[in-house]
Design a protein around this motif. Structure first.
Motif, PDB file in Angstrom:
ATOM      1  N   PRO A   5      -5.733 -10.105   0.292  1.00 23.24           N
ATOM      2  CA  PRO A   5      -6.648 -10.184  -0.857  1.00 23.24           C
ATOM      3  C   PRO A   5      -6.671  -8.902  -1.687  1.00 23.24           C
ATOM      4  CG  PRO A   5      -7.679 -11.118   1.090  1.00 23.24           C
ATOM      5  CD  PRO A   5      -6.419 -10.448   1.551  1.00 23.24           C
ATOM      6  N   GLU A   6      -6.619  -7.744  -1.006  1.00 27.82           N
ATOM      7  CA  GLU A   6      -6.633  -6.475  -1.732  1.00 27.82           C
ATOM      8  C   GLU A   6      -5.354  -6.302  -2.552  1.00 27.82           C
ATOM      9  OE1 GLU A   6      -9.278  -3.548   1.122  1.00 27.82           O
ATOM     10  OE2 GLU A   6      -7.224  -4.013   1.702  1.00 27.82           O
ATOM     11  N   LEU A   7      -4.232  -6.742  -1.973  1.00 24.16           N
ATOM     12  CA  LEU A   7      -2.964  -6.646  -2.689  1.00 24.16           C
ATOM     13  C   LEU A   7      -2.957  -7.564  -3.908  1.00 24.16           C
ATOM     14  CD1 LEU A   7      -0.255  -5.252  -2.675  1.00 24.16           C
ATOM     15  CD2 LEU A   7       0.628  -7.025  -1.162  1.00 24.16           C
ATOM     16  N   ILE A   9      -5.536  -8.319  -5.676  1.00 23.69           N
ATOM     17  CA  ILE A   9      -6.369  -7.653  -6.684  1.00 23.69           C
ATOM     18  C   ILE A   9      -5.572  -6.563  -7.403  1.00 23.69           C
ATOM     19  CG2 ILE A   9      -8.382  -6.156  -7.009  1.00 23.69           C
ATOM     20  CD1 ILE A   9      -9.717  -7.697  -4.694  1.00 23.69           C
ATOM     21  N   LEU A  10      -4.774  -5.790  -6.637  1.00 21.96           N
ATOM     22  CA  LEU A  10      -3.967  -4.728  -7.239  1.00 21.96           C
ATOM     23  C   LEU A  10      -2.946  -5.302  -8.219  1.00 21.96           C
ATOM     24  CD1 LEU A  10      -3.216  -2.212  -4.326  1.00 21.96           C
ATOM     25  CD2 LEU A  10      -4.809  -1.954  -6.225  1.00 21.96           C
ATOM     26  N   LEU A  11      -2.302  -6.401  -7.829  1.00 22.83           N
ATOM     27  CA  LEU A  11      -1.319  -7.024  -8.712  1.00 22.83           C
ATOM     28  C   LEU A  11      -1.975  -7.527  -9.996  1.00 22.83           C
ATOM     29  CD1 LEU A  11       1.065  -9.037  -6.368  1.00 22.83           C
ATOM     30  CD2 LEU A  11       1.710  -7.255  -7.974  1.00 22.83           C
ATOM     31  N   GLN A  12      -3.157  -8.119  -9.851  1.00 21.43           N
ATOM     32  CA  GLN A  12      -3.861  -8.621 -11.026  1.00 21.43           C
ATOM     33  C   GLN A  12      -4.274  -7.465 -11.939  1.00 21.43           C
ATOM     34  OE1 GLN A  12      -4.269 -11.976 -11.836  1.00 21.43           O
ATOM     35  NE2 GLN A  12      -4.693 -10.954 -13.779  1.00 21.43           N
ATOM     36  N   LYS A  13      -4.688  -6.350 -11.338  1.00 21.45           N
ATOM     37  CA  LYS A  13      -5.047  -5.173 -12.132  1.00 21.45           C
ATOM     38  C   LYS A  13      -3.828  -4.621 -12.862  1.00 21.45           C
ATOM     39  CE  LYS A  13      -9.151  -3.247  -9.881  1.00 21.45           C
ATOM     40  NZ  LYS A  13      -9.726  -2.031  -9.260  1.00 21.45           N
ATOM     41  N   TYR A  14      -2.673  -4.666 -12.195  1.00 22.27           N
ATOM     42  CA  TYR A  14      -1.441  -4.195 -12.833  1.00 22.27           C
ATOM     43  C   TYR A  14      -1.133  -5.037 -14.064  1.00 22.27           C
ATOM     44  CZ  TYR A  14       3.521  -3.354 -13.619  1.00 22.27           C
ATOM     45  OH  TYR A  14       4.729  -3.072 -14.199  1.00 22.27           O
ATOM     46  N   ILE A  15      -1.200  -6.361 -13.908  1.00 23.71           N
ATOM     47  CA  ILE A  15      -0.902  -7.262 -15.018  1.00 23.71           C
ATOM     48  C   ILE A  15      -1.928  -7.111 -16.137  1.00 23.71           C
ATOM     49  CG2 ILE A  15      -0.826  -9.713 -15.664  1.00 23.71           C
ATOM     50  CD1 ILE A  15       0.563 -10.266 -13.023  1.00 23.71           C
ATOM     51  N   ASP A  33       8.375  -0.950   0.296  1.00 21.16           N
ATOM     52  CA  ASP A  33       8.416  -1.219   1.736  1.00 21.16           C
ATOM     53  C   ASP A  33       9.082  -2.570   1.987  1.00 21.16           C
ATOM     54  OD1 ASP A  33       8.051  -1.604   4.414  1.00 21.16           O
ATOM     55  OD2 ASP A  33       5.875  -1.313   4.406  1.00 21.16           O
ATOM     56  N   PRO A  34      10.302  -2.590   2.577  1.00 23.08           N
ATOM     57  CA  PRO A  34      11.000  -3.862   2.801  1.00 23.08           C
ATOM     58  C   PRO A  34      10.243  -4.808   3.727  1.00 23.08           C
ATOM     59  CG  PRO A  34      12.109  -2.047   3.948  1.00 23.08           C
ATOM     60  CD  PRO A  34      11.087  -1.434   3.058  1.00 23.08           C
ATOM     61  N   ASP A  35       9.377  -4.278   4.590  1.00 17.97           N
ATOM     62  CA  ASP A  35       8.615  -5.134   5.503  1.00 17.97           C
ATOM     63  C   ASP A  35       7.576  -5.976   4.769  1.00 17.97           C
ATOM     64  OD1 ASP A  35      10.025  -4.134   7.648  1.00 17.97           O
ATOM     65  OD2 ASP A  35       8.554  -2.560   8.088  1.00 17.97           O
ATOM     66  N   GLN A  36       7.234  -5.566   3.541  1.00 15.67           N
ATOM     67  CA  GLN A  36       6.236  -6.299   2.766  1.00 15.67           C
ATOM     68  C   GLN A  36       6.886  -7.256   1.764  1.00 15.67           C
ATOM     69  OE1 GLN A  36       3.110  -5.885   3.638  1.00 15.67           O
ATOM     70  NE2 GLN A  36       3.651  -4.256   5.068  1.00 15.67           N
ATOM     71  N   SER A  37       8.213  -7.376   1.831  1.00 14.84           N
ATOM     72  CA  SER A  37       8.952  -8.114   0.808  1.00 14.84           C
ATOM     73  C   SER A  37       8.486  -9.559   0.655  1.00 14.84           C
ATOM     74  CB  SER A  37      10.448  -8.081   1.129  1.00 14.84           C
ATOM     75  OG  SER A  37      11.175  -8.807   0.182  1.00 14.84           O
ATOM     76  N   THR A  38       8.354 -10.290   1.762  1.00 12.62           N
ATOM     77  CA  THR A  38       7.999 -11.709   1.687  1.00 12.62           C
ATOM     78  C   THR A  38       6.629 -11.913   1.060  1.00 12.62           C
ATOM     79  OG1 THR A  38       9.326 -12.167   3.655  1.00 12.62           O
ATOM     80  CG2 THR A  38       7.695 -13.823   3.018  1.00 12.62           C
ATOM     81  N   LEU A  39       5.655 -11.113   1.505  1.00 10.57           N
ATOM     82  CA  LEU A  39       4.304 -11.223   0.967  1.00 10.57           C
ATOM     83  C   LEU A  39       4.276 -10.896  -0.521  1.00 10.57           C
ATOM     84  CD1 LEU A  39       1.243 -11.532   1.199  1.00 10.57           C
ATOM     85  CD2 LEU A  39       1.131  -9.164   2.015  1.00 10.57           C
TER      86      LEU A  39
END
Length: 382
Positions: A5-7, A9-15, A33-39
């Motif tokens: 959910p926090e991520l 929000i960050l993406l929406q703030k970026y847009i 971070d490649p480990d976060q790629s799918t999300l």
């Protein structure tokens, strides 16, 4: 660790262009971070879908607009890590989907379109654009009306003598870099001349000390090295390969996303050494090809004048694989190429002027049987 959910929000703030400095840094950390790629992939697609775009250029325009505004107010070391590279695959994918949908809507409903309602898109050619980075971290945007930077004992000047930066007695280190749609020339402290193609860089000192003249490059650079039998000229590449010469003319193509490093010799002699301790000596008219993650260096005869045609403001695609041709267009026109179907397997001959707009280049390909569409900065190849 940040949760989903926090991520979101960050993406929406970026847009929405409401993200602050700390949030932007955090988002950059997760994008790298490649480990976060799918999300991240799923969240980006979700955010783009929520915006309900009807044209691919709207997506890219939004990302470009927001990213430029953010970079304008965030210090350069952070701003340099743009999120655009992460968003571009989705912009490209959206372009294909929107184009396919538009084609279905038109042919499925048999509706005609008024030509005056169709926006004509074109992209101007690149030109003299470059940034000079100094040892202390300062950046100088070079004059686009100039074409050459000269390194002299008293500092850096343009070819006409206008001062760019004054140096002291201590050795300074410079990095000259060109963006997409950029090119520039430089005269090094020893009198050697270099030409930088788009999206390239060269790192060099204000004076060459010791028993060698060493520079480091990325991208594509053409060299005319001043002869000095007492000091070898060494070109270091980011992948660990290097080239050693005394005085010669040669071209190095070492883009980070290329499948191989290519060194082409026009005059003199060069020694190419790879990161596996293998080496070859090139003769004029030869090209050394070093594939990524391979120990073997291949030498072949090459049309070296065609290889360096870019420095004379020409495109020469003769014998070049189609994806390599498209990579050149991407860098020179700052576009993203998307294949709507199979990659064309055609051979092209002749030269095109790099000062032509993209639509002119597209027309030349259309005459050869390759249909292209320009949607904003997305070039769709059919």
């Amino acid at each position: 660790m940040i949760n989903k959910p926090e991520l979101e929000i960050l993406l929406q703030k970026y847009i929405n262009n409401s993200i602050n400095h700390d949030e932007y840094q955090l988002l950059l950390t997760y994008f790298s971070d490649p480990d976060q790629s799918t999300l991240l992939d799923s969240l980006i697609m979700q955010q783009l879908d929520n915006e309900k775009f009807s044209h691919p250029e709207e997506i890219e325009a939004l990302v470009l607009r927001v990213d430029e505004k953010i970079k304008a107010r965030i210090p350069s070391p952070v701003a340099k890590l743009s999120l655009l590279k992460r968003f571009y695959p989705y912009v490209a994918a959206a372009a294909v989907l929107i184009c396919c949908f538009s084609a279905y809507f038109y042919f499925g409903n048999k509706q005609s379109v008024n030509p005056t309602e169709i926006a004509f898109y074109d992209v101007a050619a690149g030109g003299n654009k470059a940034t000079l980075r100094l040892s202390a971290g300062q950046e100088i945007i070079l004059d686009e009306k100039q074409s050459q930077l000269c390194s002299k004992e008293e500092g850096l000047t343009y070819e006409n003598g206008e001062s760019v930066f004054q140096t002291g007695s201590e050795v300074q280190f410079y990095t000259l870099e060109t963006p997409r749609k950029g090119q520039y020339q430089a005269v090094l402290p020893d009198g050697s001349r270099v030409w930088l193609n788009a999206e390239s860089s060269i790192h060099f000192p204000s004076q060459f000390t010791g028993d060698s003249r060493t520079v480091r490059i990325e991208g594509e650079v053409y060299f005319e090295v001043a002869r000095d039998k007492h000091k070898k000229f060494i070109v270091e590449l980011s992948n660990g390969n290097r080239i050693e010469v005394l005085g010669t003319h040669f071209n190095v193509n070492a883009y980070e996303n290329s499948m191989a490093t290519k060194t082409s010799l026009l005059e003199g002699s060069v020694k190419f050494l790879n990161n596996k301790n293998k080496s070859v000596i090139l003769k004029p008219g030869e090209q050394a090809i070093q594939p990524i993650n391979a120990a073997v260096i291949t030498i072949k005869k090459a049309d070296v004048m065609a290889v360096v045609s870019w420095k004379d403001n020409k495109f020469n695609f003769e014998g070049m694989p189609f994806p390599e041709i498209m990579s050149q267009l991407e860098r020179w026109y700052d576009i993203q190429v998307v294949y709507a179907s199979a990659i064309p397997r055609l051979e092209f001959y002749g030269e095109l002027n790099r000062s032509n707009s993209l639509q002119y280049i597209m027309k030349a390909f259309a005459d050869s049987g390759v249909k292209m569409e320009l949607k904003g900065r997305i070039l769709l190849v059919h």
